[in-house]
Design a protein around this motif. Structure first.
Motif, PDB file in Angstrom:
ATOM      1  N   LEU A 102       0.843  -1.190   0.000  1.00 50.83           N
ATOM      2  CA  LEU A 102       0.000   0.000   0.000  1.00 50.83           C
ATOM      3  C   LEU A 102       0.880   1.241   0.000  1.00 50.83           C
ATOM      4  O   LEU A 102       1.723   1.410   0.879  1.00 50.83           O
ATOM      5  N   PHE A 103       0.691   2.099  -1.005  1.00 48.49           N
ATOM      6  CA  PHE A 103       1.476   3.323  -1.111  1.00 48.49           C
ATOM      7  C   PHE A 103       0.685   4.517  -0.582  1.00 48.49           C
ATOM      8  O   PHE A 103      -0.543   4.470  -0.455  1.00 48.49           O
ATOM      9  N   GLU A 104       1.429   5.576  -0.315  1.00 52.81           N
ATOM     10  CA  GLU A 104       0.804   6.804   0.199  1.00 52.81           C
ATOM     11  C   GLU A 104      -0.159   7.397  -0.833  1.00 52.81           C
ATOM     12  O   GLU A 104      -0.033   7.161  -2.036  1.00 52.81           O
ATOM     13  N   ARG A 105      -1.114   8.181  -0.329  1.00 50.54           N
ATOM     14  CA  ARG A 105      -2.103   8.823  -1.199  1.00 50.54           C
ATOM     15  C   ARG A 105      -1.930  10.330  -1.269  1.00 50.54           C
ATOM     16  O   ARG A 105      -2.618  10.994  -2.034  1.00 50.54           O
ATOM     17  N   HIS A 106      -1.049  10.885  -0.468  1.00 53.51           N
ATOM     18  CA  HIS A 106      -0.988  12.347  -0.353  1.00 53.51           C
ATOM     19  C   HIS A 106       0.387  12.928  -0.661  1.00 53.51           C
ATOM     20  O   HIS A 106       0.714  14.023  -0.234  1.00 53.51           O
ATOM     21  N   SER A 107       1.206  12.198  -1.389  1.00 55.69           N
ATOM     22  CA  SER A 107       2.502  12.758  -1.752  1.00 55.69           C
ATOM     23  C   SER A 107       2.321  13.779  -2.873  1.00 55.69           C
ATOM     24  O   SER A 107       1.283  13.840  -3.541  1.00 55.69           O
ATOM     25  N   THR A 108       3.341  14.585  -3.078  1.00 58.42           N
ATOM     26  CA  THR A 108       3.305  15.638  -4.090  1.00 58.42           C
ATOM     27  C   THR A 108       3.781  15.088  -5.425  1.00 58.42           C
ATOM     28  O   THR A 108       4.828  14.451  -5.507  1.00 58.42           O
ATOM     29  N   LEU A 109       3.021  15.328  -6.478  1.00 52.84           N
ATOM     30  CA  LEU A 109       3.459  15.026  -7.836  1.00 52.84           C
ATOM     31  C   LEU A 109       4.082  16.285  -8.427  1.00 52.84           C
ATOM     32  O   LEU A 109       3.657  17.405  -8.137  1.00 52.84           O
ATOM     33  N   ALA A 110       5.086  16.112  -9.277  1.00 53.04           N
ATOM     34  CA  ALA A 110       5.727  17.250  -9.926  1.00 53.04           C
ATOM     35  C   ALA A 110       6.002  16.907 -11.378  1.00 53.04           C
ATOM     36  O   ALA A 110       6.434  15.794 -11.701  1.00 53.04           O
ATOM     37  N   VAL A 111       5.735  17.870 -12.246  1.00 52.14           N
ATOM     38  CA  VAL A 111       5.959  17.707 -13.681  1.00 52.14           C
ATOM     39  C   VAL A 111       6.992  18.741 -14.111  1.00 52.14           C
ATOM     40  O   VAL A 111       6.776  19.949 -13.940  1.00 52.14           O
ATOM     41  N   LEU A 112       8.096  18.274 -14.656  1.00 51.68           N
ATOM     42  CA  LEU A 112       9.139  19.164 -15.160  1.00 51.68           C
ATOM     43  C   LEU A 112       8.854  19.468 -16.623  1.00 51.68           C
ATOM     44  O   LEU A 112       8.636  18.552 -17.419  1.00 51.68           O
ATOM     45  N   THR A 113       8.858  20.740 -16.991  1.00 50.26           N
ATOM     46  CA  THR A 113       8.540  21.132 -18.365  1.00 50.26           C
ATOM     47  C   THR A 113       9.612  22.054 -18.929  1.00 50.26           C
ATOM     48  O   THR A 113      10.328  22.730 -18.192  1.00 50.26           O
ATOM     49  N   THR A 114       9.669  22.087 -20.267  1.00 55.48           N
ATOM     50  CA  THR A 114      10.525  23.028 -20.978  1.00 55.48           C
ATOM     51  C   THR A 114       9.703  23.696 -22.074  1.00 55.48           C
ATOM     52  O   THR A 114       8.713  23.138 -22.551  1.00 55.48           O
ATOM     53  N   ALA A 115      10.156  24.887 -22.491  1.00 57.52           N
ATOM     54  CA  ALA A 115       9.405  25.636 -23.498  1.00 57.52           C
ATOM     55  C   ALA A 115       9.420  24.946 -24.851  1.00 57.52           C
ATOM     56  O   ALA A 115       8.448  25.003 -25.607  1.00 57.52           O
ATOM     57  N   GLY A 116      10.526  24.285 -25.179  1.00 57.55           N
ATOM     58  CA  GLY A 116      10.641  23.567 -26.441  1.00 57.55           C
ATOM     59  C   GLY A 116      10.764  22.077 -26.222  1.00 57.55           C
ATOM     60  O   GLY A 116      10.710  21.583 -25.093  1.00 57.55           O
ATOM     61  N   ASP A 117      10.943  21.351 -27.338  1.00 58.31           N
ATOM     62  CA  ASP A 117      10.959  19.886 -27.233  1.00 58.31           C
ATOM     63  C   ASP A 117      11.947  19.304 -28.244  1.00 58.31           C
ATOM     64  O   ASP A 117      11.581  18.529 -29.112  1.00 58.31           O
ATOM     65  N   SER A 118      13.197  19.724 -28.097  1.00 58.62           N
ATOM     66  CA  SER A 118      14.265  19.245 -28.966  1.00 58.62           C
ATOM     67  C   SER A 118      15.414  18.750 -28.083  1.00 58.62           C
ATOM     68  O   SER A 118      15.373  18.945 -26.863  1.00 58.62           O
ATOM     69  N   PRO A 119      16.441  18.126 -28.651  1.00 59.70           N
ATOM     70  CA  PRO A 119      17.562  17.680 -27.815  1.00 59.70           C
ATOM     71  C   PRO A 119      18.144  18.768 -26.922  1.00 59.70           C
ATOM     72  O   PRO A 119      18.537  18.485 -25.781  1.00 59.70           O
ATOM     73  N   ARG A 120      18.201  19.996 -27.392  1.00 57.86           N
ATOM     74  CA  ARG A 120      18.725  21.077 -26.546  1.00 57.86           C
ATOM     75  C   ARG A 120      17.863  21.244 -25.295  1.00 57.86           C
ATOM     76  O   ARG A 120      18.387  21.400 -24.184  1.00 57.86           O
TER      77      ARG A 120
END
Length: 315
Positions: free
Chosen positions: A223-241
């Protein structure tokens, strides 16, 4: 070795502690004097789970950030040129190590955190993180040109995100080539220095709303926790750089998190499928591109995954 060579050896060992997808450690480094040449190792790319090499480049970006931090501990400054050759798509960066000032307290703290940052795949304390801790982690990602968006259990989109994670895993389970590839990197044998040992995979969650990646090699349920924080890392573009920038931002955020005794685990299957990655972006109303999904929380320090020897990663 002379003094400079000893410094470089310590820098490379610290850089090699970076997180990587399924602990593939998909990097190779050449050392010429005081210059490091970092290349992505295509032979270690997940061809079925990461066909574009996005997670391979993110992993190399994390290695690059660790090298920068470790250089400062040695009173060196890393002058980095990302993607220096447009005709060589595997040449991630060239790093010139130049004399610098002594590290300040923040730089030393980050360098120490390299040895404490560990991915954890076990249940966390069942509570969200404190706001000031999250702000510090988010600022670390911002400093590298990325953004870290949090999804709390009370957010309406939280359940939708978990649903997308489960849907992506169900789709992946039908792809036998992808399953075989995952199995190849989650199988242990004596002396193996890469991949994730089965004992470190953790148990599969018994609750469907757990924001945890399910591995086919996991044994048992928990049984895992239900109230941990999720985080999404984003970038403005979507290329190798941008992927390399995302890797640097990820590791900066994880090192700051480690200074607060916060661990992370990753749920990347949802981002390995173009459809569910798009749907995640829509669910969170993101104008930027999601590069990493993780859960953050407090847990005792787990065992570290193995690492290749210095000689195996250098040419």
């Amino acid at each position: 070795m002379d003094v400079v060579d000893a410094r470089i050896e310590r820098i490379l060992r610290a850089a090699g502690d970076a997180p990587s997808v399924l602990n593939t450690q998909p990097w190779q480094v050449a050392v010429t004097g005081t210059t490091l040449t970092l290349r992505a190792d295509r032979s270690r790319r997940l061809r079925h789970n990461d066909p574009q090499g996005r997670e391979m480049f993110i992993s190399c970006g994390a290695f690059l950030f660790n090298a920068r931090v470790a250089a400062r501990r040695e009173s060196l400054t890393a002058v980095v040129t990302v993607l220096p050759d447009p005709d060589d798509d595997l040449l991630v960066a060239e790093v010139a190590l130049e004399p610098g000032d002594d590290p300040n307290a923040d730089e030393l703290e980050l360098s120490v955190a390299i040895g404490h940052r560990v991915t954890s795949r076990v249940p966390f304390d069942d509570q969200p993180l404190l706001t000031d801790v999250l702000v510090a982690i988010q600022r670390a990602a911002d400093a590298e040109g990325a953004s870290l968006h949090t999804v709390q259990p009370s957010d309406p989109s939280h359940a939708e995100v978990i649903g997308l994670v489960r849907r992506a895993e169900a789709i992946a389970a039908e792809d036998m080539a992808a399953r075989d590839e995952e199995a190849a990197w989650t199988t242990s044998w004596p002396g193996r220095d890469d991949g994730i040992p089965e004992r470190l995979l953790g148990r599969a969650p018994s609750n469907d709303d757990a924001p945890v990646r399910r591995y086919h090699a996991s044994r048992g349920r928990e049984l895992f926790e239900r109230h941990s924080t999720l985080a999404v890392l984003t970038t403005a573009g979507d290329s190798p750089r941008e992927w390399i920038a995302a890797g640097q931002a990820l590791e900066h955020a994880l090192l700051v998190a480690a200074t607060y005794f916060v661990r992370a685990s990753f749920a990347t299957t949802v981002l390995e499928n173009p459809t569910t990655r798009h749907d995640l972006r829509q669910a969170l109303s993101l104008s930027a591109f999601p590069q990493m999904l993780m859960r953050l929380g407090n847990v005792p320090t787990p065992e570290r995954s193995p690492r290749r020897t210095l000689g195996a990663a250098t040419t």
